[in-house]
Write a protein that holds these residues in place. Sequence first.
Motif, PDB file in Angstrom:
ATOM      1  N   VAL A  61       0.823  -1.208   0.000  1.00 51.04           N
ATOM      2  CA  VAL A  61       0.000   0.000   0.000  1.00 51.04           C
ATOM      3  C   VAL A  61       0.858   1.259   0.000  1.00 51.04           C
ATOM      4  O   VAL A  61       0.579   2.230  -0.723  1.00 51.04           O
ATOM      5  N   LEU A  62       1.920   1.255   0.810  1.00 53.55           N
ATOM      6  CA  LEU A  62       2.731   2.467   0.961  1.00 53.55           C
ATOM      7  C   LEU A  62       3.732   2.661  -0.163  1.00 53.55           C
ATOM      8  O   LEU A  62       4.219   3.779  -0.371  1.00 53.55           O
ATOM      9  N   SER A  63       4.077   1.610  -0.875  1.00 47.49           N
ATOM     10  CA  SER A  63       5.129   1.733  -1.900  1.00 47.49           C
ATOM     11  C   SER A  63       4.622   2.343  -3.192  1.00 47.49           C
ATOM     12  O   SER A  63       5.422   2.875  -3.969  1.00 47.49           O
ATOM     13  N   GLN A  64       3.335   2.311  -3.461  1.00 49.96           N
ATOM     14  CA  GLN A  64       2.812   2.870  -4.706  1.00 49.96           C
ATOM     15  C   GLN A  64       2.395   4.318  -4.488  1.00 49.96           C
ATOM     16  O   GLN A  64       1.877   4.683  -3.433  1.00 49.96           O
ATOM     17  N   ARG A  65       2.670   5.124  -5.510  1.00 52.05           N
ATOM     18  CA  ARG A  65       2.361   6.547  -5.397  1.00 52.05           C
ATOM     19  C   ARG A  65       0.859   6.792  -5.406  1.00 52.05           C
ATOM     20  O   ARG A  65       0.362   7.713  -4.795  1.00 52.05           O
ATOM     21  N   THR A  66       0.144   5.987  -6.141  1.00 51.15           N
ATOM     22  CA  THR A  66      -1.303   6.045  -6.163  1.00 51.15           C
ATOM     23  C   THR A  66      -1.811   4.685  -6.598  1.00 51.15           C
ATOM     24  O   THR A  66      -1.044   3.830  -7.029  1.00 51.15           O
ATOM     25  N   PHE A  67      -3.115   4.465  -6.490  1.00 53.02           N
ATOM     26  CA  PHE A  67      -3.670   3.186  -6.866  1.00 53.02           C
ATOM     27  C   PHE A  67      -3.425   2.918  -8.346  1.00 53.02           C
ATOM     28  O   PHE A  67      -3.647   3.778  -9.195  1.00 53.02           O
ATOM     29  N   GLY A  68      -2.993   1.702  -8.666  1.00 53.13           N
ATOM     30  CA  GLY A  68      -2.784   1.327 -10.055  1.00 53.13           C
ATOM     31  C   GLY A  68      -1.465   1.757 -10.629  1.00 53.13           C
ATOM     32  O   GLY A  68      -1.232   1.590 -11.828  1.00 53.13           O
ATOM     33  N   SER A 104      -6.014 -11.053  -3.489  1.00 52.70           N
ATOM     34  CA  SER A 104      -6.941 -10.562  -4.520  1.00 52.70           C
ATOM     35  C   SER A 104      -7.205  -9.069  -4.337  1.00 52.70           C
ATOM     36  O   SER A 104      -7.297  -8.316  -5.310  1.00 52.70           O
ATOM     37  N   VAL A 105      -7.325  -8.625  -3.090  1.00 54.72           N
ATOM     38  CA  VAL A 105      -7.503  -7.192  -2.815  1.00 54.72           C
ATOM     39  C   VAL A 105      -6.250  -6.413  -3.217  1.00 54.72           C
ATOM     40  O   VAL A 105      -6.335  -5.349  -3.843  1.00 54.72           O
ATOM     41  N   ALA A 106      -5.081  -6.932  -2.857  1.00 50.90           N
ATOM     42  CA  ALA A 106      -3.833  -6.239  -3.196  1.00 50.90           C
ATOM     43  C   ALA A 106      -3.658  -6.140  -4.705  1.00 50.90           C
ATOM     44  O   ALA A 106      -3.233  -5.097  -5.230  1.00 50.90           O
ATOM     45  N   PHE A 107      -3.968  -7.204  -5.435  1.00 52.82           N
ATOM     46  CA  PHE A 107      -3.858  -7.166  -6.891  1.00 52.82           C
ATOM     47  C   PHE A 107      -4.795  -6.117  -7.481  1.00 52.82           C
ATOM     48  O   PHE A 107      -4.428  -5.370  -8.395  1.00 52.82           O
ATOM     49  N   ALA A 108      -6.024  -6.069  -6.965  1.00 50.92           N
ATOM     50  CA  ALA A 108      -7.006  -5.124  -7.497  1.00 50.92           C
ATOM     51  C   ALA A 108      -6.601  -3.677  -7.263  1.00 50.92           C
ATOM     52  O   ALA A 108      -6.869  -2.799  -8.095  1.00 50.92           O
ATOM     53  N   MET A 109      -5.918  -3.404  -6.139  1.00 53.02           N
ATOM     54  CA  MET A 109      -5.568  -2.030  -5.798  1.00 53.02           C
ATOM     55  C   MET A 109      -4.229  -1.585  -6.373  1.00 53.02           C
ATOM     56  O   MET A 109      -4.022  -0.407  -6.619  1.00 53.02           O
ATOM     57  N   ALA A 110      -3.314  -2.529  -6.602  1.00 50.30           N
ATOM     58  CA  ALA A 110      -1.949  -2.141  -6.959  1.00 50.30           C
ATOM     59  C   ALA A 110      -1.639  -2.274  -8.441  1.00 50.30           C
ATOM     60  O   ALA A 110      -0.865  -1.477  -8.976  1.00 50.30           O
ATOM     61  N   PRO A 112      -2.210  -2.543 -12.694  1.00 47.79           N
ATOM     62  CA  PRO A 112      -3.084  -2.050 -13.769  1.00 47.79           C
ATOM     63  C   PRO A 112      -4.203  -3.039 -14.062  1.00 47.79           C
ATOM     64  O   PRO A 112      -4.148  -4.207 -13.676  1.00 47.79           O
ATOM     65  N   ARG A 113      -5.215  -2.554 -14.779  1.00 48.84           N
ATOM     66  CA  ARG A 113      -6.453  -3.320 -14.893  1.00 48.84           C
ATOM     67  C   ARG A 113      -6.235  -4.724 -15.456  1.00 48.84           C
ATOM     68  O   ARG A 113      -6.679  -5.720 -14.871  1.00 48.84           O
ATOM     69  N   ARG A 114      -5.569  -4.857 -16.586  1.00 52.01           N
ATOM     70  CA  ARG A 114      -5.407  -6.171 -17.206  1.00 52.01           C
ATOM     71  C   ARG A 114      -4.582  -7.108 -16.327  1.00 52.01           C
ATOM     72  O   ARG A 114      -4.931  -8.286 -16.163  1.00 52.01           O
ATOM     73  N   GLN A 115      -3.508  -6.591 -15.779  1.00 45.24           N
ATOM     74  CA  GLN A 115      -2.704  -7.426 -14.889  1.00 45.24           C
ATOM     75  C   GLN A 115      -3.493  -7.835 -13.651  1.00 45.24           C
ATOM     76  O   GLN A 115      -3.368  -8.962 -13.162  1.00 45.24           O
ATOM     77  N   ALA A 116      -4.317  -6.929 -13.143  1.00 43.19           N
ATOM     78  CA  ALA A 116      -5.101  -7.245 -11.949  1.00 43.19           C
ATOM     79  C   ALA A 116      -6.116  -8.345 -12.235  1.00 43.19           C
ATOM     80  O   ALA A 116      -6.306  -9.263 -11.418  1.00 43.19           O
ATOM     81  N   VAL A 117      -6.801  -8.286 -13.385  1.00 43.40           N
ATOM     82  CA  VAL A 117      -7.783  -9.315 -13.725  1.00 43.40           C
ATOM     83  C   VAL A 117      -7.115 -10.683 -13.832  1.00 43.40           C
ATOM     84  O   VAL A 117      -7.608 -11.692 -13.299  1.00 43.40           O
ATOM     85  N   ALA A 118      -5.960 -10.726 -14.520  1.00 45.47           N
ATOM     86  CA  ALA A 118      -5.260 -12.011 -14.668  1.00 45.47           C
ATOM     87  C   ALA A 118      -4.791 -12.539 -13.317  1.00 45.47           C
ATOM     88  O   ALA A 118      -4.903 -13.748 -13.031  1.00 45.47           O
ATOM     89  N   ALA A 119      -4.269 -11.641 -12.452  1.00 42.63           N
ATOM     90  CA  ALA A 119      -3.759 -12.086 -11.151  1.00 42.63           C
ATOM     91  C   ALA A 119      -4.894 -12.574 -10.259  1.00 42.63           C
ATOM     92  O   ALA A 119      -4.758 -13.584  -9.538  1.00 42.63           O
TER      93      ALA A 119
END
Length: 416
Positions: A61-68, A104-110, A112-119
Amino acid sequence: MSLSGPPDGLSPVRRLLMISVGLVYLVTPVLGVLRGQVTGARAVWACVALIVFVGGYVGIVLSQRTFGRPSRWTYALLGLTTLLAVALPPIFGGGWLALPVYMSVAFAMALPRRQAVAAVAAMGVTVAGLGLVTGTDSGTLVLLLFQVVTLAVLFTNVRNTRLLVSRLREAQGEVARLAAGEERLRIARDLHDLLGHSLSLIAMKAELAGRLAEGSPAVWREVRDIEEVARQALVEVREAVTGYRQRGLAEAVDGVRAALESAGTDTSVRLSGTPLPAALDGLLAWAVREGGTNVLRHSGARRCGITVTYDGAEATLEITDDGRGQVGSAAEGEGNGLAGLAERVAAAGGTMAAGPVRGGFRLAVRVPAPEPEPEPARKPEPGPEPEPKPEPDPESGPAGSAAAMAVPGEREPEQP
């Protein structure tokens, strides 16, 4: 555009509080340790594993500048926590199947959309496989799969909402900048039309009055001072109008930074020694816009740095990125893009270097400071006019001289 605070409008602490509400799912593994279901060295390792997992989850959560917008640390932490989420349930039992739900929550928040769906899809398959390995009953397994999908969808929508809010703020900032630009143009037109015309008329009238007053040095000096003040004020008004109409370096840097941030490129700006002279300010503003356009169109960079320095003798601009290092000027034609920028820099006596470097692309512009313009020569003051000499009498001669020397009241002797 200068943005205050994180781009998504949430500070890291608020983001952490929002995403950490789901830590309640760790109750099952913790209760397994407290109730003695896991004992001895396995209990110690279970506690250590939980602490590492929670630390990695918080770090995501803290390492990303913003969601996605994940950073390098985000990917590393995702790999660590994913490994723990997959490896711990077979070791400590089915109660630890809550860990993949967190992923699954971490993938959805961190991601990009396509990578999150696959993960998230891969994590759902993993939960199903782990449930079979650990002997979890079908009802609990279905509930876990339902949580994986629903929480991923929920937090994906939350992330998209925050990103839309961020883009809306950026759009509002752009509208504000455009409105400010239109207001500057209006003020520039008013200055040019009103003050410019009036000062030009005053200067012309003062010049005419100076010509008529050449016979009086004192009056001529005063009129000349009026003319010089009017002309100097006219020059200052024209410089002010030009400054209002130009897009300077600061505005160009803000615009490029906003465009790059909107495209997902983290941008850092360092300025030192500014403000620049007017000529350098306009040239480097052009260079910043061209360099930023090249990053947007051709590099696909994730990070970009803009550095401007000025030491009084030379101004330096450097734009670096970690993209593919392509140049767009070749396809744009002569006089456009980086080729046109190189011509302008050369005309100003500077140098420009653009090309791929290790790990990205670099644009460097160096321009010497312009020489100060010499002061205009002052008009020479007129000296005192010589007194006019008396013109000789056309009937000059002995008789004329005698007549001029005759005493009033006496008659001249008659000529025989």
